[in-house]
Scaffold this motif. Structure first.
Motif, mmCIF file in Angstrom:
data_model
loop_
_atom_site.group_PDB
_atom_site.id
_atom_site.type_symbol
_atom_site.label_atom_id
_atom_site.label_comp_id
_atom_site.label_asym_id
_atom_site.label_seq_id
_atom_site.Cartn_x
_atom_site.Cartn_y
_atom_site.Cartn_z
ATOM 1 N N LYS A 60 13.123 6.171 -4.233
ATOM 2 C CA LYS A 60 12.742 6.788 -2.967
ATOM 3 C C LYS A 60 12.047 5.780 -2.043
ATOM 4 C CE LYS A 60 11.936 10.369 -0.385
ATOM 5 N NZ LYS A 60 12.639 11.049 0.470
ATOM 6 N N HIS A 61 11.332 4.840 -2.627
ATOM 7 C CA HIS A 61 10.567 3.937 -1.773
ATOM 8 C C HIS A 61 11.033 2.489 -1.819
ATOM 9 C CE1 HIS A 61 7.728 7.009 -0.684
ATOM 10 N NE2 HIS A 61 7.640 7.350 -1.941
ATOM 11 N N ASN B 11 1.596 1.969 -3.490
ATOM 12 C CA ASN B 11 0.375 2.408 -4.166
ATOM 13 C C ASN B 11 0.030 3.842 -3.813
ATOM 14 O OD1 ASN B 11 -0.218 0.151 -5.646
ATOM 15 N ND2 ASN B 11 -1.359 -0.821 -3.993
ATOM 16 N N ALA B 12 0.221 4.182 -2.540
ATOM 17 C CA ALA B 12 -0.116 5.533 -2.101
ATOM 18 C C ALA B 12 0.700 6.564 -2.874
ATOM 19 C CB ALA B 12 0.139 5.675 -0.605
ATOM 20 N N SER B 13 1.989 6.301 -3.053
ATOM 21 C CA SER B 13 2.819 7.240 -3.802
ATOM 22 C C SER B 13 2.412 7.277 -5.264
ATOM 23 C CB SER B 13 4.277 6.849 -3.722
ATOM 24 O OG SER B 13 4.665 6.738 -2.406
ATOM 25 N N ARG B 14 2.043 6.106 -5.770
ATOM 26 C CA ARG B 14 1.615 6.036 -7.165
ATOM 27 C C ARG B 14 0.372 6.897 -7.359
ATOM 28 N NH1 ARG B 14 1.524 0.086 -8.259
ATOM 29 N NH2 ARG B 14 3.787 0.207 -8.281
ATOM 30 N N HIS C 141 8.064 6.799 -11.967
ATOM 31 C CA HIS C 141 8.695 5.489 -11.788
ATOM 32 C C HIS C 141 10.005 5.620 -11.027
ATOM 33 C CE1 HIS C 141 5.752 3.697 -14.297
ATOM 34 N NE2 HIS C 141 6.142 4.297 -15.405
ATOM 35 N N ARG D 265 11.023 7.906 -9.017
ATOM 36 C CA ARG D 265 10.804 8.252 -7.622
ATOM 37 C C ARG D 265 10.383 7.020 -6.814
ATOM 38 N NH1 ARG D 265 10.098 12.857 -4.824
ATOM 39 N NH2 ARG D 265 9.107 12.473 -2.837
ATOM 40 N N PRO E 285 15.282 2.021 -0.916
ATOM 41 C CA PRO E 285 15.597 2.217 0.501
ATOM 42 C C PRO E 285 15.057 1.103 1.398
ATOM 43 C CG PRO E 285 14.883 4.271 -0.442
ATOM 44 C CD PRO E 285 14.686 3.241 -1.506
ATOM 45 N N ASN E 286 13.944 0.512 1.008
ATOM 46 C CA ASN E 286 13.395 -0.551 1.829
ATOM 47 C C ASN E 286 14.086 -1.891 1.622
ATOM 48 O OD1 ASN E 286 10.968 0.177 3.591
ATOM 49 N ND2 ASN E 286 10.691 1.391 1.746
ATOM 50 N N ALA F 155 3.554 9.956 -8.178
ATOM 51 C CA ALA F 155 5.014 9.818 -8.190
ATOM 52 C C ALA F 155 5.477 9.089 -9.453
ATOM 53 C CB ALA F 155 5.463 9.053 -6.954
ATOM 54 N N ASP G 54 0.796 -1.222 0.000
ATOM 55 C CA ASP G 54 0.000 0.000 0.000
ATOM 56 C C ASP G 54 0.831 1.276 0.000
ATOM 57 O OD1 ASP G 54 -2.382 -1.133 -0.287
ATOM 58 O OD2 ASP G 54 -2.999 -1.025 1.805
ATOM 59 N N PHE G 55 1.991 1.264 0.669
ATOM 60 C CA PHE G 55 2.727 2.528 0.716
ATOM 61 C C PHE G 55 3.266 2.903 -0.657
ATOM 62 C CE2 PHE G 55 6.152 -0.449 1.873
ATOM 63 C CZ PHE G 55 7.199 0.005 1.100
#
Lengths: 330, 309
Positions: free
Chosen positions: B218-219, B203-206, B212, B214, B222-223, B210, B200-201
């Protein structure tokens, strides 16, 4: 009558679900299987109002929401936003509608990036759309959003794991509001929270609706919450809408046997009454959405089902005052 | 008889003011993910000990060649093959070069190859794996098949071919490591990104619009960093070891330049007469590799979410 902000017409979304090979069938030995998550769904939402979308797990509520957000590409049908069809525009191709349509997620634990601070999370939309001219302005806007949803500005440099579920949901709401949207899809936005927090979040959503003139599609399975927040309510069963109408009308005068069963299954608050009342709830299990049989989807569980129900899909017909139900037996 | 019934007044039934019980307050002090990892990492004695050893090796390698009165490549034919003494702490080699300063000069090169040879392949792997996992489809298919094919060829063959092309020396060793070592971490990162890209996090940025790039940088990446960092720490000793192997085979660093592998190679040639020339570098190399391995292990433990709290 206010104009419709969103109009969904004949929306269909099928997912491929493997195939069956059966040589006994002769010429049709190879059959592709489709999971018909959303099968011909139409509804409209007036500007500034809330449409509640209820139904049991797996009935396609979430898929409808995700098609509107264009996380899924609709197979057929139109999604008219202010009269413009957006169903075919990929989300990555056009940023205009990402500014107007936002979403609040079900799971406040999974919907915040664990590696970003609250300021990063809320500021992302501001950055992507270039809504702030300077860093200071952005900081100020983030603080303003935090206060709007009932958090403190000191929270902005913290990480999501330091917050409780309700607080995280507020962060999720602030993120959705950051781009000044007109329309918000609340996908089970309260079902992961406990009851007292649910009330807080619902009241917050309703306050924001009044202040900012938001339009909601409120997806939930909690019937009483939907009744509280929605102007109109739609009931879904296995990818189709079986009943839709003004909320009080649907709740007090349900027409479709599925809606009746659903409402009867809500436990009453009075234990004596609850013990003695007749439970006319639903029996049986929801049938599989993979290559469903023709006819009414509810026919297998319906106490009133007749021959025609197994042959023909009943159309959604107006039964007065905008209250529509899809059933042959009415 | 005295009337001891409690007298209830209207006031007893009035509403109490809502108390602020601090229910919404955050009790734990703010910590970042990495601070938390550091705290857990350095609560282990083995981690501290191995970290100290690694730092010792690094500091010695940097400092000793700068302050020593000998140069790593000046030979003194009057004093060849001398045993360790006050004058030459680790003795001298067949050309009369001081082994103490050669040891630490070689450490510079070995450690640099170790670190860079772990970082560069990981960086390439992160980018390629991230792109493959995120975009999926035919691009993913293509990249993964290329990786499958490249992984079928023995690494040593690759390194030797690349060394022939680029020549010997630390730069070409690191380059060839970077060109062949990225496949493992690319696979790793791709798997993690595939797992995460529909959360979901993301999807939220999408939904927020945001791009591709980014989303990936960015997400998603880093994870995955936690696991990638573990892989990186674990591959440092591997890179040092690989360089040593190459040098022993005569493919790596060539005299007068030196590395721990090159010192070992010289030591092997003379160890029947001058055993110290082999044993001292062997012991230093082993201790360093052991320390790196233990440290990598502890980093993995510290990053493992299941062991949190």
């Amino acid at each position: 009558m206010a104009e419709n902000l969103l109009e969904v017409k004949g929306l269909k979304k099928y997912f491929k679900s493997g195939s069956v090979i059966d040589f006994k069938k002769g010429k049709d030995w190879y059959e592709k299987l489709y999971l018909k998550a959303v099968d011909d769904v139409s509804f409209s939402i007036e500007k500034g109002s809330t449409l509640g979308l209820v139904g049991e797990s797996g009935c396609g509520k979430t898929t409808v929401g995700r098609c509107i957000l264009r996380l899924y590409r609709a197979d057929e049908g139109e999604i008219l936003y202010n009269g413009k069809d957006i169903a075919r525009i990929p989300i990555s191709a056009d940023k205009t509608y990402t500014k107007k349509i936002q979403m609040i997620f079900q799971d406040p634990y999974a919907s915040l990036d664990p590696r970003c601070t609250i300021a990063d999370i809320i500021g992302e939309g501001l950055k992507v759309h270039g809504l702030c001219r300077s860093r200071a302005e952005q900081e100020e806007r983030i603080c303003e959003l935090l206060e709007m949803v009932g958090l403190n500005r000191e929270h902005r440099n913290r990480f999501p794991h330091e917050f409780s579920g309700g607080q995280r949901q507020r962060v999720g709401i602030a993120r959705a509001l950051s781009v000044n949207p007109e329309f918000i899809v609340c996908d089970e936005a309260i079902s992961a929270l406990d009851v007292s927090i649910q009330a807080q979040i619902i009241n917050l959503l309703m306050r924001l609706q009044r202040e900012m003139g938001l339009t909601y599609l409120f997806i939930a399975h909690d019937l009483s919450m939907v009744r509280h927040i929605s102007d109109r309510t739609a009931v879904m069963y296995l990818g189709t809408i079986v009943e839709i109408g003004p909320t009080e009308e649907v709740y007090l005068n349900p027409l479709h046997p599925y809606t009746k069963g659903l409402l009867a299954s809500v436990p009453a608050a009075d234990p004596d009454y609850e013990k003695n009342r007749e439970k006319s709830g639903l029996t049986g299990e929801i049938s599989s959405p993979i290559n469903p049989k023709p006819g009414c989807r509810f026919a297998d569980r319906c106490p009133m089902a007749k021959e025609i129900c197994r042959q023909e899909m009943p159309p959604l017909k107006d039964r007065g005052q905008g209250h529509m139900a899809a059933c042959h037996m009415l | 008889m005295e009337d001891n019934k409690t007298v209830l007044t209207n006031e007893d039934f009035s509403f109490l003011a809502a108390e602020d019980k601090g229910g919404e307050e955050i009790v734990r002090p703010a910590t970042t993910f990495w601070k938390d990892v550091m705290r857990r990492l350095f609560s282990s004695k083995a981690a501290i000990f191995s970290f100290v050893i690694v730092m010792f090796m690094v500091v010695m390698s940097v400092v000793i060649p700068m302050v020593s009165k000998y140069q790593f490549d000046t030979n003194n034919l009057m004093s060849i093959n001398q045993a360790p003494s006050a004058e030459h702490w680790f003795g001298t080699d067949t050309l009369g070069r001081d082994l103490w300063v050669r040891m630490w000069y070689g450490g510079r090169i070995s450690l640099a190859i170790g670190f860079l040879g772990a970082i560069f392949p990981s960086l390439i792997g992160i980018v390629i794996g991230g792109i493959a996992g995120y975009f999926g489809g035919w691009l993913d298919m293509l990249i993964m098949r290329v990786i499958d094919v490249l992984m079928c060829v023995p690494q040593m063959v690759f390194v030797i071919l690349l060394m022939l092309k680029f020549g010997n020396g630390p730069v070409s060793i690191v380059t060839s490591f970077a060109l062949i070592g990225w496949m493992g971490s690319a696979r790793n990162v791709r798997g993690l990104v595939l797992q995460m890209k529909n959360q979901d996090f993301v999807n939220a940025s999408r939904i927020l619009g945001a791009s591709h790039l980014r989303l990936i940088f960015k997400h998603l990446i880093p994870n995955t960093l936690g696991i990638v960092v573990v892989g990186m720490t674990m591959s440092v000793p591997g890179a040092i070891f690989y360089e040593a192997t190459l040098s022993i085979l005569g493919l790596g660093i060539k005299s007068p330049l030196t590395s721990w592998g090159q010192l070992l190679q010289m030591g092997v040639q003379n160890f029947q007469q001058y055993a110290y020339q082999l044993f001292i570098p062997a012991v230093i190399l082993s201790i360093t590799l052991l320390a790196f391995n233990i440290f990598g292990d502890k980093v993995r433990d510290a990053l493992d979410p299941k062991l949190r709290n």
